[in-house]
Design an enzyme around this catalytic site. Sequence first.
Site, mmCIF file in Angstrom:
data_model
loop_
_atom_site.group_PDB
_atom_site.id
_atom_site.type_symbol
_atom_site.label_atom_id
_atom_site.label_comp_id
_atom_site.label_asym_id
_atom_site.label_seq_id
_atom_site.Cartn_x
_atom_site.Cartn_y
_atom_site.Cartn_z
ATOM 1 N N GLU A 96 3.337 -12.554 -5.133
ATOM 2 C CA GLU A 96 4.075 -11.296 -4.996
ATOM 3 C C GLU A 96 4.572 -11.118 -3.569
ATOM 4 O O GLU A 96 3.960 -11.614 -2.624
ATOM 5 C CB GLU A 96 3.162 -10.112 -5.332
ATOM 6 C CG GLU A 96 3.160 -9.715 -6.785
ATOM 7 C CD GLU A 96 4.388 -8.891 -7.171
ATOM 8 O OE1 GLU A 96 5.452 -9.018 -6.540
ATOM 9 O OE2 GLU A 96 4.270 -8.110 -8.123
ATOM 10 N N ASP A 97 5.659 -10.369 -3.429
ATOM 11 C CA ASP A 97 6.148 -10.026 -2.101
ATOM 12 C C ASP A 97 5.320 -8.886 -1.516
ATOM 13 O O ASP A 97 4.917 -8.922 -0.365
ATOM 14 C CB ASP A 97 7.632 -9.682 -2.122
ATOM 15 C CG ASP A 97 8.014 -8.618 -3.168
ATOM 16 O OD1 ASP A 97 7.142 -8.172 -3.947
ATOM 17 O OD2 ASP A 97 9.197 -8.249 -3.207
ATOM 18 N N ASP A 100 1.796 -2.408 -3.818
ATOM 19 C CA ASP A 100 1.496 -1.047 -3.377
ATOM 20 C C ASP A 100 0.659 -0.331 -4.432
ATOM 21 O O ASP A 100 -0.554 -0.351 -4.377
ATOM 22 C CB ASP A 100 2.732 -0.276 -2.918
ATOM 23 C CG ASP A 100 3.887 -0.284 -3.895
ATOM 24 O OD1 ASP A 100 3.678 -0.451 -5.100
ATOM 25 O OD2 ASP A 100 5.025 -0.092 -3.441
ATOM 26 N N PHE A 149 8.430 2.064 3.865
ATOM 27 C CA PHE A 149 9.380 1.312 3.061
ATOM 28 C C PHE A 149 9.902 0.166 3.909
ATOM 29 O O PHE A 149 10.469 0.383 4.984
ATOM 30 C CB PHE A 149 10.536 2.196 2.586
ATOM 31 C CG PHE A 149 11.469 1.465 1.671
ATOM 32 C CD1 PHE A 149 11.106 1.204 0.360
ATOM 33 C CD2 PHE A 149 12.692 1.000 2.126
ATOM 34 C CE1 PHE A 149 11.945 0.507 -0.494
ATOM 35 C CE2 PHE A 149 13.547 0.310 1.278
ATOM 36 C CZ PHE A 149 13.168 0.054 -0.032
ATOM 37 N N ARG A 162 17.557 -8.739 1.595
ATOM 38 C CA ARG A 162 16.582 -9.771 1.232
ATOM 39 C C ARG A 162 16.628 -10.953 2.196
ATOM 40 O O ARG A 162 15.630 -11.606 2.435
ATOM 41 C CB ARG A 162 16.853 -10.304 -0.175
ATOM 42 C CG ARG A 162 16.546 -9.347 -1.293
ATOM 43 C CD ARG A 162 16.684 -10.060 -2.643
ATOM 44 N NE ARG A 162 16.756 -9.121 -3.746
ATOM 45 C CZ ARG A 162 15.716 -8.532 -4.310
ATOM 46 N NH1 ARG A 162 14.500 -8.775 -3.867
ATOM 47 N NH2 ARG A 162 15.875 -7.699 -5.318
#
Length: 171
Positions: A96-97, A100, A149, A162
């Site tokens: 996963e990047d 949260d 964020f 990205r």
Amino acid sequence: MEKLKVLIDEETIQKRIGELAKEIEKGYEQKELTLVCILKGSVFFTIDLAKKMNKKVKLAFMQVSSYGAEKVSSGIINLKLDLPDSLEGENILIVEDIIDTGNTLSYLIEHIKEKNPESIKICTLLDKPERREHDVKVDYVGFEIPNKFVIGYGLDYNEIYRNLPYIAEVE
């Protein structure tokens, strides 16, 4: 363009990915490993991780979405690309990047379990534990970050940013 504050530079990211690759190799010494890249965000991380591993790995891809064009997760998981029906006997490492709330990951784990793998472990580049709503065990963590964020290195805002080689906070 939004104002960006670099949180983790490219050199630091690459160094940590090398360390993670070594940790993962030790955990799977005599075992085959399938890296499951969660598109689109973890593609850069997954590829760099695979390139730094000194072992044979398979790559598989899934695409799920819970953000859309928002800065916070909607909580609704939309499966866009799935794995093969059977993963019988395979050792799966979900890559996963960012984690949260854990909503997406909780969904993915249960979904992949139905495909009968030998094992499922989790690797994430970024972890935001203070946002966690689901208790998910993360086996390999690149960096723990505050509840901000972030974009770059695969992470996007409305499908852009990205390609930044670093992780940045949108101010």
